[in-house]
Design an enzyme around this catalytic site. Structure first.
Site, PDB file in Angstrom:
ATOM      1  N   GLY A  55       0.824  -1.204   0.000  1.00  0.00           N
ATOM      2  CA  GLY A  55       0.000   0.000   0.000  1.00  0.00           C
ATOM      3  C   GLY A  55       0.856   1.251   0.000  1.00  0.00           C
ATOM      4  N   ALA A  56       0.240   2.340  -0.450  1.00  0.00           N
ATOM      5  CA  ALA A  56       0.930   3.636  -0.438  1.00  0.00           C
ATOM      6  C   ALA A  56       0.041   4.647   0.266  1.00  0.00           C
ATOM      7  CB  ALA A  56       1.249   4.089  -1.859  1.00  0.00           C
ATOM      8  N   GLY A  57      -0.498   4.206   1.407  1.00  0.00           N
ATOM      9  CA  GLY A  57      -1.391   5.055   2.178  1.00  0.00           C
ATOM     10  C   GLY A  57      -0.637   5.949   3.145  1.00  0.00           C
ATOM     11  N   GLY A 112       2.332   3.616   5.301  1.00  0.00           N
ATOM     12  CA  GLY A 112       3.282   2.972   4.399  1.00  0.00           C
ATOM     13  C   GLY A 112       3.856   3.942   3.388  1.00  0.00           C
ATOM     14  N   ASN A 124      -1.445  -1.828  14.582  1.00  0.00           N
ATOM     15  CA  ASN A 124      -1.653  -1.672  16.016  1.00  0.00           C
ATOM     16  C   ASN A 124      -2.145  -2.985  16.606  1.00  0.00           C
ATOM     17  OD1 ASN A 124      -1.018   1.121  16.154  1.00  0.00           O
ATOM     18  ND2 ASN A 124      -3.032   1.610  15.313  1.00  0.00           N
ATOM     19  N   LYS A 148       2.523  -0.137  23.275  1.00  0.00           N
ATOM     20  CA  LYS A 148       1.773   0.695  22.340  1.00  0.00           C
ATOM     21  C   LYS A 148       0.329   0.225  22.230  1.00  0.00           C
ATOM     22  CE  LYS A 148       1.055   2.688  17.905  1.00  0.00           C
ATOM     23  NZ  LYS A 148       1.212   2.681  16.442  1.00  0.00           N
ATOM     24  N   GLU A 153     -10.979  -0.250  13.723  1.00  0.00           N
ATOM     25  CA  GLU A 153     -10.278  -1.454  14.169  1.00  0.00           C
ATOM     26  C   GLU A 153     -10.733  -1.875  15.566  1.00  0.00           C
ATOM     27  OE1 GLU A 153      -6.033  -1.767  12.285  1.00  0.00           O
ATOM     28  OE2 GLU A 153      -6.180   0.158  13.329  1.00  0.00           O
TER      29      GLU A 153
END
Length: 308
Positions: free
Chosen positions: A7-9, A12, A102, A185, A268
Site C-alpha cells: 500500500g501507499a497510504g 506505508g 496496532n 503501544k 479497528e
C-alpha cells in the site's frame, strides 16, 4: 535490500517515501486504481520534516517480481487477510515480514501464513492522513518506526535491516525488546482511541474534566490488568506511564480511530478493544469502561453497515 511496502497510504506511503528519499530500493504494492493515480501525480508528501515529490516503483498483485528481502505491512487490521494473500507471491524463505499494525492479534495470522521465523516485530508513532487528492499529510513532530527480532536476538538479517534503515529522515529505531514495545503501544492506542472515539472529542477537553481524568485512568488500569493476567511482557507501572503520556499530549490530538469515525469509515475496534475484551471474559474479569467503549464502537459499526 529490496523493500516492498504494501500500500501507499498514510503510514506505508510516508515511511516508504522517506526510505525512497534516502535512496533505498523501495517498491509499493498497490491496487490498480491507486497505481494509475500515482503514475499521474507521483507520491506526494507534505510533512513538518520536509515535503517530498517522488516517482516510486509500483506493482500490483498480478505482476511478476522476484522475492523481496523485507515486506512492510501497514494496512488496517480488517485489510490484513487480503494483504496476506496479495504478498505471498513476493515472499520466499529469506523474506522478513515487518508489520506496523496496532495491537497484537495480527501476529497469529501472519505466523500461520509465513512461518514463525519470517515475522519480526514492529510498530510506529506518527500522525498522518491521506488527503482527498492522495497527498500524504504528516503533521506530528514524532515520526518513529520501531522494529526488531521478536526473540530479541542480534541476527545478521536485523543488522542488514538496521543498515538499510539508518540515515533516513525519519526515526527508524531498532529495539531488542520489541514485543514489550508492541504491548505497550497496544495499551496506549487502545485507551487513546477508545476514549476519544467514545467521547467524540480531542484528548484535551476530556482530560481537563475530573471525571474524564478518572475515566482515562480507570481504562488504562483495566487494560493493564488484562494484559497482566495474560502474562504479556509489560512493565508493572505501564498504566501510570501511559497516563502521563496522554496528559502530556497536545490538547488537540485525536486518535486515528476517531478521525475514521468522523469520516464514516470502518474502525479497528474488534482488533483493539474487542480482542482484549474477549480475553477479559475468558479470564472472568470485570472491565466496565472497556465494555462501554466497545459497545459504543459496535453500535457505530452497525449503523455504518446499515447505512451502506
Amino acid at each position: 535490500m529490496k523493500i516492498l511496502i504494501v500500500g501507499a497510504g498514510a503510514i506505508g506511503g510516508y515511511f516508504g517515501g522517506r526510505l525512497l528519499e534516502k535512496g533505498e530500493d523501495v517498491t509499493f504494492l498497490v491496487r490498480e486504481g491507486r497505481k494509475e493515480k500515482l503514475q499521474q501525480t507521483g507520491l506526494n508528501i507534505q510533512s513538518k520534516h520536509g515535503d517530498l515529490q517522488l516517482s516510486p516503483k509500483l506493482i500490483t498483485k498480478k505482476e511478476q517480481s522476484a522475492p523481496f528481502d523485507v515486506v512492510l505491512l501497514s494496512t488496517k487490521s480488517y485489510q490484513l487477510k487480503n494483504a496476506i494473500e496479495d504478498v505471498k507471491a513476493f515472499v520466499d524463505s529469506n523474506t522478513m515480514i515487518l508489520p506496523l499494525l496496532n495491537g497484537i492479534a495480527h501476529l497469529t495470522p501472519l505466523v500461520e501464513a509465513f512461518g514463525e521465523e519470517r515475522v519480526i516485530g514492529g510498530l510506529c508513532f506518527v500522525e498522518t492522513t491521506l488527503a482527498e487528492d492522495g497527498t500524504i499529510v504528516q503533521t506530528s513532530p514524532t515520526h518513529q518506526l520501531i522494529y526488531g527480532e521478536r526473540t530479541g536476538d542480534d541476527t545478521q538479517r536485523i543488522q542488514r535491516l538496521e543498515q538499510a534503515f539508518s540515515g533516513t529522515k525519519a526515526d527508524f529505531i531498532r529495539s531488542d525488546n520489541i514485543e514489550q514495545e508492541m504491548w505497550h503501544k497496544y495499551l496506549f492506542i487502545t485507551a487513546m482511541s477508545g476514549i476519544t472515539s467514545m467521547m467524540e472529542s480531542p484528548i484535551g477537553p476530556i482530560r481537563e474534566l475530573e471525571s474524564g481524568q478518572r475515566t482515562i485512568q480507570t481504562l488504562l488500569e483495566e487494560l493493564a490488568a488484562i494484559m497482566g493476567k495474560m502474562e504479556a511482557p509489560i512493565q508493572r507501572e505501564i498504566a501510570d506511564m501511559q497516563l502521563k503520556r496522554i496528559n502530556s499530549m497536545s490538547a488537540e490530538m485525536k486518535s486515528s480511530m476517531q478521525r475514521d469515525i468522523e469520516k464514516m469509515q470502518a474502525t479497528e475496534a474488534e482488533h483493539l478493544q474487542g480482542y482484549l475484551l474477549a480475553r477479559a471474559k475468558e479470564l472472568e474479569m470485570q472491565v466496565p469502561v472497556l465494555e462501554i467503549i466497545y459497545t459504543k464502537l459496535k453500535l457505530y459499526e452497525q449503523k455504518l453497515t446499515k447505512d451502506a
